[in-house]
Design a protein around this motif. Sequence first.
Motif, PDB file in Angstrom:
ATOM      1  N   HIS A 212      64.002  62.452  45.500  1.00 46.66           N
ATOM      2  CA  HIS A 212      64.282  61.756  44.318  1.00 46.66           C
ATOM      3  C   HIS A 212      65.374  62.408  43.581  1.00 46.66           C
ATOM      4  O   HIS A 212      66.262  61.521  42.675  1.00 46.66           O
ATOM      5  N   THR A 215      68.765  61.395  44.584  1.00 43.80           N
ATOM      6  CA  THR A 215      69.310  59.934  44.183  1.00 43.80           C
ATOM      7  C   THR A 215      69.068  59.731  42.668  1.00 43.80           C
ATOM      8  O   THR A 215      68.628  58.728  42.303  1.00 43.80           O
ATOM      9  N   GLN A 216      69.734  60.530  41.935  1.00 43.33           N
ATOM     10  CA  GLN A 216      69.911  60.566  40.443  1.00 43.33           C
ATOM     11  C   GLN A 216      68.563  60.426  39.861  1.00 43.33           C
ATOM     12  O   GLN A 216      68.651  59.926  38.632  1.00 43.33           O
ATOM     13  N   ARG A 218      66.355  58.291  39.827  1.00 45.07           N
ATOM     14  CA  ARG A 218      65.940  57.229  39.336  1.00 45.07           C
ATOM     15  C   ARG A 218      64.443  56.742  39.490  1.00 45.07           C
ATOM     16  O   ARG A 218      63.985  56.991  40.766  1.00 45.07           O
ATOM     17  N   GLU A 219      64.006  56.251  38.566  1.00 43.04           N
ATOM     18  CA  GLU A 219      62.336  55.649  38.933  1.00 43.04           C
ATOM     19  C   GLU A 219      62.606  54.455  39.432  1.00 43.04           C
ATOM     20  O   GLU A 219      63.447  53.657  39.560  1.00 43.04           O
ATOM     21  N   HIS A 223      64.903  48.268  36.438  1.00 44.60           N
ATOM     22  CA  HIS A 223      65.952  48.654  35.557  1.00 44.60           C
ATOM     23  C   HIS A 223      66.087  50.289  35.720  1.00 44.60           C
ATOM     24  O   HIS A 223      65.541  50.852  36.594  1.00 44.60           O
ATOM     25  N   TYR A 224      67.222  50.686  35.154  1.00 40.18           N
ATOM     26  CA  TYR A 224      67.624  52.355  35.670  1.00 40.18           C
ATOM     27  C   TYR A 224      66.913  52.973  34.640  1.00 40.18           C
ATOM     28  O   TYR A 224      66.932  53.196  33.389  1.00 40.18           O
ATOM     29  N   GLU A 225      65.710  53.846  35.082  1.00 41.91           N
ATOM     30  CA  GLU A 225      65.052  54.468  34.237  1.00 41.91           C
ATOM     31  C   GLU A 225      64.995  55.946  34.669  1.00 41.91           C
ATOM     32  O   GLU A 225      64.743  56.227  35.922  1.00 41.91           O
ATOM     33  N   HIS A 226      65.219  56.925  33.858  1.00 39.35           N
ATOM     34  CA  HIS A 226      65.313  58.144  34.495  1.00 39.35           C
ATOM     35  C   HIS A 226      64.294  59.237  33.447  1.00 39.35           C
ATOM     36  O   HIS A 226      64.719  59.346  32.329  1.00 39.35           O
ATOM     37  N   ASN A 232      73.792  63.104  42.602  1.00 39.80           N
ATOM     38  CA  ASN A 232      74.202  62.102  43.288  1.00 39.80           C
ATOM     39  C   ASN A 232      74.355  62.830  44.759  1.00 39.80           C
ATOM     40  O   ASN A 232      75.483  63.047  45.064  1.00 39.80           O
TER      41      ASN A 232
END
Length: 376
Positions: A212, A215-216, A218-219, A223-226, A232
């Motif tokens: 996880h 991979t930035q 990312r949830e 949409h892009y949720e952090h 990276n």
Amino acid sequence: MSRIYLSAPDVRGAERELVDAAISSNWLAPVGPDLDAFEREVASVTEVAYAVGLTSGTAALHLALHELGVGPGDTVLVSTFTFASPANAAAYLGATPVFVDSDPETWELSASLVSEELAASEKRGQLPKAAVVVDLYGQCADYDELLPLFAEHGIAVVEDAAEALGATYRGRPAGSFGKCAALSFNGNKIITTSGGGMLLCNDEPFAARVRHLATQAREPVAHYEHLEIGYNYRLSNLLAALGRAQLATLGDRLQRRRAINELYRESLGSLPGVSFMPVASYGEPNHWLTCITIDPDIAGFSREDLRLHLETADIESRPTWKPMHMQPAFKDAPARVDGTSEQIFATGLCLPSGSGMSDSELDTVIAKILEYVSRH
Ligand SMILES: Cc1ncc(COP(=O)(O)O)c(C=O)c1O
């Protein structure tokens, strides 16, 4: 004659086929079926349950320490006699590395100095948050001695097996010790993906967290949720295809490195003042690099004299690691050292050891060394 390198990438043909297939399948996005398969195959070879492909061994060490909760103000116990990567990984997290010296009998992390350091740090009231134990030059550290010392104080251990794929310790593969381990697939390693690494462990949630974060963070939503800061750090599917082709011939690669080591020992082992890195009785190294030390008082020349002589014949050799406690970048870090790694650094030389080296290249290196020795 072209230059003879210390440990050049060894490409045997199947690489092109697998990389072409990955390109044809259009799996050029970072993850994909070759990455999944490469992770499974490396996990199987190293006898661990989970493997996470990453962009480098350094990324694996960084995320391992991150997940062990290392942060600003912490200390991390690290072997001093190695590459900068584990010390850098501690520093990325705002922690201070505490360097510990090697055992002269194996060149690996000294259990007696670790014991002294842990007793002293307990007294000071600051035990290390984690430890990175390095399998140096493809030989495992002495885990039966080391792991109980750390366990006694509840300190998690990361095995830095970057150089040690294929080595064993009491029959168990390198990469299977400690809480987790890091491998490197850098261009000079036993197998390469040109650049890459892997985190190995037996803890599913730990592996999932590392995947996880790599991979930035990312949830898994559209949409892009952090929820937190990520990295990276994932190995690409294309490079994993290259790694799979390399891994398929791991046995041959190990055999070749061992044969090279044996021939060096046969040819140079009785030269006055020349000694080889000791092989511990507890395991089988992969002989990633064959390393010698030269006592100039007996040999009549120094390791630097020999290195420069080999250079005139376009042969690359290198001094053994400059210990981390001697590096300007870490001059303020605490160190428990007894002169062992400084002595090896002063006299040690790594000889060309790549599994792709031909017999005639190996003969050339040995002949050049013998010719130089005969002049002294
Ligand atoms: C002992 C050791 N640890 C870590 C690394 C770092 O691996 P990478 O270059 O893949 O970041 C290396 C070599 O490169 C190494 O030799």
